[in-house]
Design a protein around this motif. Structure first.
Motif, PDB file in Angstrom:
ATOM      1  N   ARG A  66      27.387 -84.732   5.550  1.00 39.71           N
ATOM      2  CA  ARG A  66      26.434 -83.673   5.225  1.00 39.71           C
ATOM      3  C   ARG A  66      26.926 -82.821   4.061  1.00 39.71           C
ATOM      4  O   ARG A  66      26.162 -82.472   3.158  1.00 39.71           O
ATOM      5  CB  ARG A  66      26.195 -82.794   6.447  1.00 39.71           C
ATOM      6  N   LEU A  67      28.218 -82.489   4.075  1.00 41.26           N
ATOM      7  CA  LEU A  67      28.770 -81.649   3.018  1.00 41.26           C
ATOM      8  C   LEU A  67      28.755 -82.341   1.662  1.00 41.26           C
ATOM      9  O   LEU A  67      28.663 -81.692   0.620  1.00 41.26           O
ATOM     10  CB  LEU A  67      30.198 -81.228   3.372  1.00 41.26           C
ATOM     11  N   LEU A  68      28.850 -83.681   1.664  1.00 45.37           N
ATOM     12  CA  LEU A  68      28.865 -84.438   0.419  1.00 45.37           C
ATOM     13  C   LEU A  68      27.470 -84.888  -0.021  1.00 45.37           C
ATOM     14  O   LEU A  68      27.333 -85.546  -1.049  1.00 45.37           O
ATOM     15  CB  LEU A  68      29.768 -85.670   0.563  1.00 45.37           C
ATOM     16  N   SER A  69      26.455 -84.542   0.768  1.00 45.11           N
ATOM     17  CA  SER A  69      25.102 -84.976   0.442  1.00 45.11           C
ATOM     18  C   SER A  69      24.509 -84.106  -0.666  1.00 45.11           C
ATOM     19  O   SER A  69      25.043 -83.056  -1.013  1.00 45.11           O
ATOM     20  CB  SER A  69      24.214 -84.893   1.686  1.00 45.11           C
ATOM     21  N   THR A  70      23.357 -84.531  -1.155  1.00 45.01           N
ATOM     22  CA  THR A  70      22.705 -83.784  -2.238  1.00 45.01           C
ATOM     23  C   THR A  70      22.022 -82.514  -1.735  1.00 45.01           C
ATOM     24  O   THR A  70      21.509 -81.735  -2.531  1.00 45.01           O
ATOM     25  CB  THR A  70      21.652 -84.668  -2.923  1.00 45.01           C
ATOM     26  N   GLY A  71      22.002 -82.306  -0.417  1.00 50.35           N
ATOM     27  CA  GLY A  71      21.373 -81.111   0.123  1.00 50.35           C
ATOM     28  C   GLY A  71      22.276 -79.907   0.117  1.00 50.35           C
ATOM     29  O   GLY A  71      21.941 -78.877   0.708  1.00 50.35           O
ATOM     30  N   HIS A  72      23.437 -80.011  -0.523  1.00 51.61           N
ATOM     31  CA  HIS A  72      24.375 -78.896  -0.648  1.00 51.61           C
ATOM     32  C   HIS A  72      24.837 -78.379   0.715  1.00 51.61           C
ATOM     33  O   HIS A  72      25.100 -77.189   0.883  1.00 51.61           O
ATOM     34  CB  HIS A  72      23.754 -77.746  -1.453  1.00 51.61           C
ATOM     35  N   GLY A  73      24.915 -79.290   1.683  1.00 49.86           N
ATOM     36  CA  GLY A  73      25.445 -78.911   2.982  1.00 49.86           C
ATOM     37  C   GLY A  73      24.496 -78.105   3.836  1.00 49.86           C
ATOM     38  O   GLY A  73      24.917 -77.487   4.811  1.00 49.86           O
ATOM     39  N   ARG A  74      23.194 -78.057   3.458  1.00 45.33           N
ATOM     40  CA  ARG A  74      22.243 -77.314   4.283  1.00 45.33           C
ATOM     41  C   ARG A  74      22.190 -77.925   5.670  1.00 45.33           C
ATOM     42  O   ARG A  74      22.151 -79.139   5.827  1.00 45.33           O
ATOM     43  CB  ARG A  74      20.854 -77.334   3.653  1.00 45.33           C
ATOM     44  N   LYS A  75      22.111 -77.071   6.703  1.00 43.61           N
ATOM     45  CA  LYS A  75      22.226 -77.548   8.067  1.00 43.61           C
ATOM     46  C   LYS A  75      20.935 -77.344   8.842  1.00 43.61           C
ATOM     47  O   LYS A  75      20.373 -76.262   8.878  1.00 43.61           O
ATOM     48  CB  LYS A  75      23.368 -76.825   8.785  1.00 43.61           C
ATOM     49  N   SER A  76      20.458 -78.421   9.430  1.00 46.99           N
ATOM     50  CA  SER A  76      19.347 -78.387  10.366  1.00 46.99           C
ATOM     51  C   SER A  76      19.538 -79.580  11.285  1.00 46.99           C
ATOM     52  O   SER A  76      20.328 -80.491  10.989  1.00 46.99           O
ATOM     53  CB  SER A  76      17.998 -78.471   9.651  1.00 46.99           C
ATOM     54  N   ASP A  77      18.832 -79.605  12.406  1.00 43.25           N
ATOM     55  CA  ASP A  77      18.992 -80.726  13.333  1.00 43.25           C
ATOM     56  C   ASP A  77      18.603 -82.048  12.675  1.00 43.25           C
ATOM     57  O   ASP A  77      19.263 -83.072  12.876  1.00 43.25           O
ATOM     58  CB  ASP A  77      18.137 -80.494  14.581  1.00 43.25           C
ATOM     59  N   GLU A  78      17.533 -82.029  11.881  1.00 40.16           N
ATOM     60  CA  GLU A  78      17.109 -83.258  11.217  1.00 40.16           C
ATOM     61  C   GLU A  78      18.123 -83.698  10.165  1.00 40.16           C
ATOM     62  O   GLU A  78      18.424 -84.893  10.035  1.00 40.16           O
ATOM     63  CB  GLU A  78      15.730 -83.053  10.578  1.00 40.16           C
ATOM     64  N   ALA A  79      18.675 -82.736   9.413  1.00 36.74           N
ATOM     65  CA  ALA A  79      19.706 -83.066   8.419  1.00 36.74           C
ATOM     66  C   ALA A  79      20.958 -83.596   9.113  1.00 36.74           C
ATOM     67  O   ALA A  79      21.615 -84.529   8.623  1.00 36.74           O
ATOM     68  CB  ALA A  79      20.040 -81.830   7.585  1.00 36.74           C
ATOM     69  N   ASP A  80      21.301 -83.015  10.261  1.00 31.87           N
ATOM     70  CA  ASP A  80      22.465 -83.489  11.011  1.00 31.87           C
ATOM     71  C   ASP A  80      22.247 -84.922  11.472  1.00 31.87           C
ATOM     72  O   ASP A  80      23.154 -85.772  11.401  1.00 31.87           O
ATOM     73  CB  ASP A  80      22.728 -82.592  12.215  1.00 31.87           C
ATOM     74  N   ALA A  81      21.042 -85.213  11.979  1.00 32.37           N
ATOM     75  CA  ALA A  81      20.750 -86.568  12.450  1.00 32.37           C
ATOM     76  C   ALA A  81      20.794 -87.571  11.302  1.00 32.37           C
ATOM     77  O   ALA A  81      21.300 -88.692  11.447  1.00 32.37           O
ATOM     78  CB  ALA A  81      19.389 -86.597  13.141  1.00 32.37           C
ATOM     79  N   LEU A  82      20.284 -87.159  10.132  1.00 34.43           N
ATOM     80  CA  LEU A  82      20.340 -88.037   8.963  1.00 34.43           C
ATOM     81  C   LEU A  82      21.792 -88.313   8.578  1.00 34.43           C
ATOM     82  O   LEU A  82      22.145 -89.458   8.234  1.00 34.43           O
ATOM     83  CB  LEU A  82      19.595 -87.391   7.798  1.00 34.43           C
ATOM     84  N   SER A  83      22.640 -87.295   8.652  1.00 38.33           N
ATOM     85  CA  SER A  83      24.061 -87.488   8.343  1.00 38.33           C
ATOM     86  C   SER A  83      24.708 -88.462   9.325  1.00 38.33           C
ATOM     87  O   SER A  83      25.552 -89.277   8.938  1.00 38.33           O
ATOM     88  CB  SER A  83      24.798 -86.141   8.402  1.00 38.33           C
ATOM     89  N   VAL A  84      24.302 -88.393  10.574  1.00 44.04           N
ATOM     90  CA  VAL A  84      24.807 -89.331  11.580  1.00 44.04           C
ATOM     91  C   VAL A  84      24.411 -90.756  11.212  1.00 44.04           C
ATOM     92  O   VAL A  84      25.221 -91.690  11.286  1.00 44.04           O
ATOM     93  CB  VAL A  84      24.272 -88.957  12.983  1.00 44.04           C
ATOM     94  N   GLY A  85      23.160 -90.927  10.796  1.00 44.76           N
ATOM     95  CA  GLY A  85      22.696 -92.264  10.414  1.00 44.76           C
ATOM     96  C   GLY A  85      23.403 -92.809   9.189  1.00 44.76           C
ATOM     97  O   GLY A  85      23.778 -93.984   9.140  1.00 44.76           O
ATOM     98  N   ILE A  86      23.613 -91.949   8.183  1.00 45.55           N
ATOM     99  CA  ILE A  86      24.316 -92.383   6.972  1.00 45.55           C
ATOM    100  C   ILE A  86      25.759 -92.750   7.308  1.00 45.55           C
ATOM    101  O   ILE A  86      26.299 -93.741   6.800  1.00 45.55           O
ATOM    102  CB  ILE A  86      24.264 -91.275   5.899  1.00 45.55           C
ATOM    103  N   ALA A  87      26.380 -91.964   8.182  1.00 47.17           N
ATOM    104  CA  ALA A  87      27.753 -92.272   8.592  1.00 47.17           C
ATOM    105  C   ALA A  87      27.804 -93.611   9.312  1.00 47.17           C
ATOM    106  O   ALA A  87      28.729 -94.406   9.104  1.00 47.17           O
ATOM    107  CB  ALA A  87      28.282 -91.165   9.496  1.00 47.17           C
ATOM    108  N   ALA A  88      26.819 -93.883  10.157  1.00 50.59           N
ATOM    109  CA  ALA A  88      26.784 -95.156  10.879  1.00 50.59           C
ATOM    110  C   ALA A  88      26.603 -96.334   9.933  1.00 50.59           C
ATOM    111  O   ALA A  88      27.190 -97.405  10.130  1.00 50.59           O
ATOM    112  CB  ALA A  88      25.658 -95.132  11.912  1.00 50.59           C
ATOM    113  N   TRP A  89      25.798 -96.140   8.886  1.00 51.51           N
ATOM    114  CA  TRP A  89      25.624 -97.195   7.880  1.00 51.51           C
ATOM    115  C   TRP A  89      26.894 -97.403   7.051  1.00 51.51           C
ATOM    116  O   TRP A  89      27.241 -98.528   6.691  1.00 51.51           O
ATOM    117  CB  TRP A  89      24.490 -96.804   6.922  1.00 51.51           C
ATOM    118  N   SER A  90      27.579 -96.318   6.748  1.00 53.56           N
ATOM    119  CA  SER A  90      28.687 -96.369   5.794  1.00 53.56           C
ATOM    120  C   SER A  90      30.028 -96.692   6.419  1.00 53.56           C
ATOM    121  O   SER A  90      30.982 -96.991   5.704  1.00 53.56           O
ATOM    122  CB  SER A  90      28.794 -95.010   5.064  1.00 53.56           C
TER     123      SER A  90
END
Length: 357
Positions: free
Chosen positions: A100-124
Protein backbone atom coordinates in the motif's frame (compact mmCIF):
# COMPACT_ATOMS: atom_id res chain seq x y z
CA UNK A 1 1.72 -27.34 1.22
CA UNK A 2 0.51 -25.58 -1.94
CA UNK A 3 1.52 -22.09 -2.87
CA UNK A 4 -0.20 -19.40 -4.88
CA UNK A 5 1.19 -20.70 -8.14
CA UNK A 6 -0.89 -23.36 -9.89
CA UNK A 7 -0.09 -25.12 -13.17
CA UNK A 8 -3.74 -25.98 -13.79
CA UNK A 9 -4.80 -22.33 -14.06
CA UNK A 10 -3.83 -20.01 -16.89
CA UNK A 11 -2.27 -16.92 -15.26
CA UNK A 12 -4.24 -14.72 -17.65
CA UNK A 13 -7.51 -16.11 -16.30
CA UNK A 14 -6.61 -16.26 -12.64
CA UNK A 15 -8.25 -13.84 -10.24
CA UNK A 16 -7.45 -13.38 -6.57
CA UNK A 17 -10.30 -12.65 -4.18
CA UNK A 18 -8.45 -10.56 -1.61
CA UNK A 19 -10.07 -9.90 1.74
CA UNK A 20 -9.38 -7.28 4.38
CA UNK A 21 -11.04 -8.73 7.53
CA UNK A 22 -12.37 -6.79 10.49
CA UNK A 23 -14.39 -7.79 13.53
CA UNK A 24 -17.67 -6.62 12.03
CA UNK A 25 -17.04 -6.67 8.27
CA UNK A 26 -15.19 -8.33 5.41
CA UNK A 27 -14.11 -6.20 2.45
CA UNK A 28 -13.22 -8.18 -0.67
CA UNK A 29 -11.66 -7.04 -3.92
CA UNK A 30 -11.24 -9.19 -7.03
CA UNK A 31 -7.71 -8.58 -8.37
CA UNK A 32 -6.81 -9.64 -11.89
CA UNK A 33 -3.51 -10.19 -13.65
CA UNK A 34 -3.17 -6.47 -14.31
CA UNK A 35 -3.05 -5.91 -10.53
CA UNK A 36 -6.17 -3.78 -10.69
CA UNK A 37 -9.55 -4.17 -9.01
CA UNK A 38 -12.18 -5.98 -11.08
CA UNK A 39 -14.86 -5.55 -8.44
CA UNK A 40 -15.35 -5.00 -4.74
CA UNK A 41 -17.84 -5.82 -2.02
CA UNK A 42 -18.20 -5.16 1.71
CA UNK A 43 -20.27 -7.59 3.79
CA UNK A 44 -21.03 -8.06 7.49
CA UNK A 45 -19.40 -10.88 9.45
CA UNK A 46 -22.34 -13.28 9.60
CA UNK A 47 -23.93 -16.10 7.65
CA UNK A 48 -25.64 -13.80 5.16
CA UNK A 49 -22.41 -11.85 4.64
CA UNK A 50 -20.55 -15.08 3.90
CA UNK A 51 -23.14 -16.06 1.30
CA UNK A 52 -22.88 -12.65 -0.38
CA UNK A 53 -19.09 -13.00 -0.42
CA UNK A 54 -19.31 -16.40 -2.10
CA UNK A 55 -21.77 -15.06 -4.70
CA UNK A 56 -19.38 -12.19 -5.42
CA UNK A 57 -16.47 -14.61 -5.96
CA UNK A 58 -18.57 -16.91 -8.15
CA UNK A 59 -18.31 -14.36 -10.98
CA UNK A 60 -14.72 -15.59 -11.53
CA UNK A 61 -14.53 -19.34 -11.97
CA UNK A 62 -10.73 -19.47 -11.62
CA UNK A 63 -10.59 -17.38 -8.45
CA UNK A 64 -8.26 -18.14 -5.57
CA UNK A 65 -8.53 -16.57 -2.11
CA UNK A 66 -6.08 -14.45 -0.12
CA UNK A 67 -6.81 -13.03 3.33
CA UNK A 68 -4.76 -10.64 5.42
CA UNK A 69 -4.09 -12.32 8.77
CA UNK A 70 -5.81 -15.54 7.72
CA UNK A 71 -4.84 -17.23 10.97
CA UNK A 72 -5.70 -14.21 13.10
CA UNK A 73 -8.56 -11.77 12.51
CA UNK A 74 -9.38 -13.60 9.29
CA UNK A 75 -9.56 -17.01 10.99
CA UNK A 76 -13.40 -17.21 11.07
CA UNK A 77 -13.59 -16.64 7.32
CA UNK A 78 -10.65 -18.98 6.69
CA UNK A 79 -12.41 -21.69 8.68
CA UNK A 80 -15.68 -21.27 6.77
CA UNK A 81 -13.94 -21.37 3.41
CA UNK A 82 -11.90 -24.39 4.49
CA UNK A 83 -15.09 -26.22 5.48
CA UNK A 84 -16.31 -25.63 1.91
CA UNK A 85 -13.05 -27.02 0.48
CA UNK A 86 -11.59 -23.65 -0.52
CA UNK A 87 -7.89 -23.05 0.11
CA UNK A 88 -6.86 -19.69 1.51
CA UNK A 89 -3.49 -17.94 1.21
CA UNK A 90 -2.31 -15.94 4.20
CA UNK A 91 -0.93 -12.46 3.43
CA UNK A 92 1.03 -11.01 6.38
CA UNK A 93 -0.17 -7.55 7.41
CA UNK A 94 3.36 -6.13 7.05
CA UNK A 95 3.58 -7.27 3.44
CA UNK A 96 0.19 -5.77 2.57
CA UNK A 97 1.16 -2.51 4.28
CA UNK A 98 4.39 -2.27 2.25
CA UNK A 99 2.42 -2.78 -0.95
CA UNK A 100 0.00 0.00 0.00
CA UNK A 101 2.78 2.42 0.90
CA UNK A 102 4.52 1.79 -2.44
CA UNK A 103 1.34 2.11 -4.49
CA UNK A 104 0.37 5.11 -6.58
CA UNK A 105 -2.30 6.05 -4.04
CA UNK A 106 0.34 7.63 -1.80
CA UNK A 107 -0.48 5.24 1.02
CA UNK A 108 -4.10 6.34 1.36
CA UNK A 109 -5.90 3.90 3.64
CA UNK A 110 -9.37 2.45 3.28
CA UNK A 111 -10.76 -1.06 3.59
CA UNK A 112 -11.00 -1.39 -0.19
CA UNK A 113 -7.44 -0.09 -0.67
CA UNK A 114 -6.24 -2.52 2.00
CA UNK A 115 -7.96 -5.43 0.25
CA UNK A 116 -6.43 -4.41 -3.07
CA UNK A 117 -2.99 -4.35 -1.42
CA UNK A 118 -3.63 -7.87 -0.13
CA UNK A 119 -4.46 -9.03 -3.64
CA UNK A 120 -1.39 -7.39 -5.18
CA UNK A 121 0.79 -8.95 -2.49
CA UNK A 122 -0.73 -12.37 -3.23
CA UNK A 123 0.01 -11.93 -6.94
CA UNK A 124 3.54 -10.65 -6.37
CA UNK A 125 4.72 -13.13 -3.72
CA UNK A 126 4.39 -16.67 -5.12
CA UNK A 127 5.94 -18.23 -1.99
CA UNK A 128 2.95 -17.36 0.19
CA UNK A 129 1.36 -20.51 1.53
CA UNK A 130 -2.14 -21.71 2.13
CA UNK A 131 -3.34 -21.96 5.68
CA UNK A 132 -5.77 -24.10 7.60
CA UNK A 133 -7.14 -23.22 10.99
CA UNK A 134 -5.77 -25.75 13.48
CA UNK A 135 -8.33 -25.78 16.30
CA UNK A 136 -5.74 -26.98 18.82
CA UNK A 137 -3.36 -24.14 17.94
CA UNK A 138 -6.22 -21.63 17.90
CA UNK A 139 -7.30 -22.79 21.36
CA UNK A 140 -3.74 -22.46 22.69
CA UNK A 141 -3.45 -18.96 21.29
CA UNK A 142 -6.78 -17.94 22.83
CA UNK A 143 -5.67 -19.28 26.22
CA UNK A 144 -2.24 -17.59 26.10
CA UNK A 145 -3.72 -14.24 25.07
CA UNK A 146 -6.38 -14.52 27.79
CA UNK A 147 -3.74 -15.28 30.40
CA UNK A 148 -1.56 -12.38 29.20
CA UNK A 149 -4.55 -10.03 29.51
CA UNK A 150 -5.26 -11.21 33.04
CA UNK A 151 -1.62 -10.91 34.11
CA UNK A 152 -1.56 -7.38 32.68
CA UNK A 153 -4.76 -6.51 34.55
CA UNK A 154 -3.36 -7.99 37.75
CA UNK A 155 -0.20 -5.90 37.44
CA UNK A 156 -2.27 -2.74 37.00
CA UNK A 157 -4.43 -3.64 40.00
CA UNK A 158 -1.39 -4.33 42.21
CA UNK A 159 0.09 -0.99 41.17
CA UNK A 160 -3.10 0.81 42.18
CA UNK A 161 -3.14 -1.09 45.46
CA UNK A 162 0.49 -0.19 46.16
CA UNK A 163 -0.15 3.50 45.44
CA UNK A 164 -3.06 3.44 47.86
CA UNK A 165 -1.23 1.58 50.63
CA UNK A 166 1.71 3.98 50.73
CA UNK A 167 -0.78 6.60 51.94
CA UNK A 168 -1.86 4.33 54.80
CA UNK A 169 1.40 2.58 55.79
CA UNK A 170 4.15 5.14 56.54
CA UNK A 171 6.75 2.44 57.09
CA UNK A 172 6.49 1.35 53.49
CA UNK A 173 5.79 -2.00 51.86
CA UNK A 174 8.00 -4.88 50.68
CA UNK A 175 8.79 -5.43 47.02
CA UNK A 176 6.69 -7.99 45.19
CA UNK A 177 3.40 -6.98 46.79
CA UNK A 178 0.89 -9.84 47.05
CA UNK A 179 -2.70 -10.06 48.21
CA UNK A 180 -1.58 -11.68 51.49
CA UNK A 181 1.03 -9.01 52.35
CA UNK A 182 -1.39 -6.23 51.41
CA UNK A 183 -4.16 -7.76 53.54
CA UNK A 184 -1.77 -8.08 56.49
CA UNK A 185 -0.79 -4.42 56.14
CA UNK A 186 -4.45 -3.34 56.03
CA UNK A 187 -5.26 -5.29 59.18
CA UNK A 188 -2.68 -3.23 61.08
CA UNK A 189 -4.22 0.05 59.89
CA UNK A 190 -6.98 1.67 61.96
CA UNK A 191 -7.54 5.11 60.43
CA UNK A 192 -9.67 7.65 62.25
CA UNK A 193 -10.21 10.18 59.48
CA UNK A 194 -12.85 9.85 56.76
CA UNK A 195 -10.14 9.85 54.11
CA UNK A 196 -8.21 7.09 55.86
CA UNK A 197 -11.31 4.91 56.24
CA UNK A 198 -12.19 5.45 52.59
CA UNK A 199 -8.69 4.49 51.46
CA UNK A 200 -8.75 1.38 53.65
CA UNK A 201 -12.12 0.31 52.22
CA UNK A 202 -10.79 0.76 48.69
CA UNK A 203 -7.70 -1.22 49.64
CA UNK A 204 -9.85 -4.12 50.87
CA UNK A 205 -11.71 -4.13 47.54
CA UNK A 206 -8.45 -4.14 45.58
CA UNK A 207 -7.06 -7.00 47.66
CA UNK A 208 -10.19 -9.02 46.86
CA UNK A 209 -9.73 -8.19 43.16
CA UNK A 210 -6.09 -9.32 43.23
CA UNK A 211 -7.12 -12.61 44.88
CA UNK A 212 -9.74 -13.15 42.18
CA UNK A 213 -7.24 -12.46 39.42
CA UNK A 214 -4.69 -14.78 41.05
CA UNK A 215 -7.26 -17.56 41.01
CA UNK A 216 -8.15 -16.92 37.35
CA UNK A 217 -4.51 -16.80 36.28
CA UNK A 218 -3.81 -20.08 38.10
CA UNK A 219 -6.85 -21.70 36.50
CA UNK A 220 -5.84 -20.57 33.02
CA UNK A 221 -2.24 -21.68 33.60
CA UNK A 222 -3.53 -25.15 34.51
CA UNK A 223 -5.63 -25.23 31.32
CA UNK A 224 -2.54 -24.22 29.33
CA UNK A 225 -0.49 -27.02 30.88
CA UNK A 226 -3.18 -29.55 29.99
CA UNK A 227 -3.38 -28.24 26.42
CA UNK A 228 0.40 -28.47 25.99
CA UNK A 229 0.34 -32.04 27.31
CA UNK A 230 -2.42 -32.99 24.85
CA UNK A 231 -0.41 -31.53 21.97
CA UNK A 232 2.37 -34.07 22.53
CA UNK A 233 5.01 -31.34 22.50
CA UNK A 234 8.36 -32.01 24.18
CA UNK A 235 9.31 -28.34 24.37
CA UNK A 236 8.97 -28.42 28.15
CA UNK A 237 11.96 -30.80 28.32
CA UNK A 238 14.19 -27.91 27.21
CA UNK A 239 15.76 -25.82 29.94
CA UNK A 240 13.99 -22.49 30.26
CA UNK A 241 10.67 -23.59 28.75
CA UNK A 242 7.75 -24.25 31.06
CA UNK A 243 4.12 -24.83 30.17
CA UNK A 244 3.33 -21.12 29.68
CA UNK A 245 6.31 -20.45 27.40
CA UNK A 246 5.74 -23.70 25.49
CA UNK A 247 2.10 -22.74 24.89
CA UNK A 248 3.19 -19.31 23.65
CA UNK A 249 5.70 -20.86 21.23
CA UNK A 250 3.21 -23.39 19.88
CA UNK A 251 0.43 -20.82 19.55
CA UNK A 252 2.51 -18.21 17.73
CA UNK A 253 4.41 -20.66 15.52
CA UNK A 254 1.18 -22.06 14.13
CA UNK A 255 2.70 -25.26 12.73
CA UNK A 256 6.44 -25.63 12.30
CA UNK A 257 6.01 -27.29 8.90
CA UNK A 258 5.40 -23.93 7.26
CA UNK A 259 9.04 -22.95 7.81
CA UNK A 260 11.47 -24.26 5.21
CA UNK A 261 14.53 -24.11 7.47
CA UNK A 262 15.96 -23.15 10.85
CA UNK A 263 16.99 -19.80 9.37
CA UNK A 264 13.42 -19.06 8.23
CA UNK A 265 12.10 -19.84 11.71
CA UNK A 266 14.77 -17.65 13.33
CA UNK A 267 13.82 -14.80 11.00
CA UNK A 268 10.16 -15.22 11.93
CA UNK A 269 11.14 -15.03 15.61
CA UNK A 270 13.13 -11.85 15.00
CA UNK A 271 16.41 -13.34 16.28
CA UNK A 272 18.23 -13.58 12.94
CA UNK A 273 20.51 -10.59 12.21
CA UNK A 274 19.68 -8.61 9.07
CA UNK A 275 22.40 -8.11 6.46
CA UNK A 276 23.00 -4.44 5.58
CA UNK A 277 26.06 -4.89 3.41
CA UNK A 278 27.05 -2.44 0.69
CA UNK A 279 29.88 -2.83 -1.75
CA UNK A 280 32.94 -4.19 0.03
CA UNK A 281 31.49 -3.52 3.48
CA UNK A 282 29.86 -6.58 5.00
CA UNK A 283 27.68 -5.75 8.01
CA UNK A 284 24.67 -7.08 9.91
CA UNK A 285 22.31 -5.28 12.26
CA UNK A 286 19.80 -6.28 14.91
CA UNK A 287 16.41 -7.34 13.56
CA UNK A 288 13.48 -5.37 14.91
CA UNK A 289 11.02 -7.50 12.98
CA UNK A 290 9.56 -10.89 13.73
CA UNK A 291 6.95 -12.16 16.15
CA UNK A 292 7.62 -10.37 19.43
CA UNK A 293 5.95 -13.05 21.54
CA UNK A 294 8.25 -15.72 20.11
CA UNK A 295 11.19 -13.38 20.62
CA UNK A 296 10.11 -12.94 24.24
CA UNK A 297 9.83 -16.72 24.73
CA UNK A 298 13.38 -17.22 23.44
CA UNK A 299 14.56 -14.37 25.68
CA UNK A 300 13.08 -16.09 28.75
CA UNK A 301 14.74 -19.33 27.68
CA UNK A 302 18.12 -17.63 27.19
CA UNK A 303 18.02 -15.77 30.54
CA UNK A 304 17.17 -19.00 32.34
CA UNK A 305 20.00 -20.90 30.69
CA UNK A 306 22.71 -18.35 31.48
CA UNK A 307 21.65 -18.49 35.14
CA UNK A 308 22.11 -22.27 35.31
CA UNK A 309 24.91 -24.66 34.50
CA UNK A 310 23.99 -25.49 30.92
CA UNK A 311 25.40 -25.63 27.39
CA UNK A 312 23.66 -22.29 26.84
CA UNK A 313 25.64 -20.69 29.65
CA UNK A 314 28.88 -22.13 28.28
CA UNK A 315 28.07 -20.71 24.83
CA UNK A 316 27.17 -17.33 26.32
CA UNK A 317 30.42 -17.16 28.31
CA UNK A 318 32.42 -18.07 25.21
CA UNK A 319 30.85 -15.15 23.35
CA UNK A 320 31.60 -12.80 26.25
CA UNK A 321 35.21 -13.99 26.30
CA UNK A 322 35.41 -13.19 22.59
CA UNK A 323 34.67 -9.54 23.39
CA UNK A 324 30.91 -9.35 22.90
CA UNK A 325 28.76 -7.35 25.30
CA UNK A 326 26.04 -8.95 27.41
CA UNK A 327 23.32 -7.98 24.94
CA UNK A 328 25.32 -9.15 21.95
CA UNK A 329 26.11 -12.50 23.56
CA UNK A 330 22.49 -12.89 24.59
CA UNK A 331 21.33 -12.25 21.03
CA UNK A 332 23.75 -14.90 19.76
CA UNK A 333 22.39 -17.36 22.30
CA UNK A 334 18.79 -16.61 21.32
CA UNK A 335 19.66 -17.30 17.68
CA UNK A 336 21.19 -20.62 18.69
CA UNK A 337 18.24 -21.55 20.91
CA UNK A 338 15.77 -20.85 18.09
CA UNK A 339 17.45 -23.68 16.15
CA UNK A 340 16.99 -25.98 19.15
CA UNK A 341 13.32 -25.06 19.42
CA UNK A 342 12.82 -25.54 15.67
CA UNK A 343 14.43 -28.98 15.69
CA UNK A 344 12.41 -30.04 18.74
CA UNK A 345 9.11 -29.00 17.16
CA UNK A 346 10.08 -30.67 13.89
CA UNK A 347 10.79 -33.95 15.69
CA UNK A 348 7.51 -33.65 17.56
CA UNK A 349 5.68 -33.08 14.27
CA UNK A 350 7.26 -36.15 12.69
CA UNK A 351 6.52 -38.27 15.78
CA UNK A 352 2.92 -37.11 15.83
CA UNK A 353 2.41 -37.87 12.13
CA UNK A 354 3.86 -41.38 12.59
CA UNK A 355 1.59 -42.00 15.59
CA UNK A 356 -1.54 -40.92 13.76
CA UNK A 357 -0.85 -43.00 10.61
Amino acid sequence: MPTMSSKSVDPRDRVVIAVDPHKASWTAVAVGGGLSALGAVRVPVNRDGYRRLRRFAAAWSQASWAIEGAAGLGAPLTERLGADGIAVVNVPAKLARRVRLLSTGHGRKSDEADALSVGIAAWSAPELRTVAVDEQIAALRALTEHRDDMVRTRTQTVNRLHALLVKLVPSGLPHGLTADTAAAALRRVRPRSDLGRTLRALGVELVAEVRRLDHRVASTTKALAEAVARSGSTLTTLLGIGDVVAAKILAHTGGVGRFRSEAAFASFCGVAPIEVSSGEVQRHRLSRAGDRQLNYALHVMAITQIQRDSPGKTYYQRKRAAGKSHKEALRCLKRRLSDTVYRTMTRDSVSLSVTTT
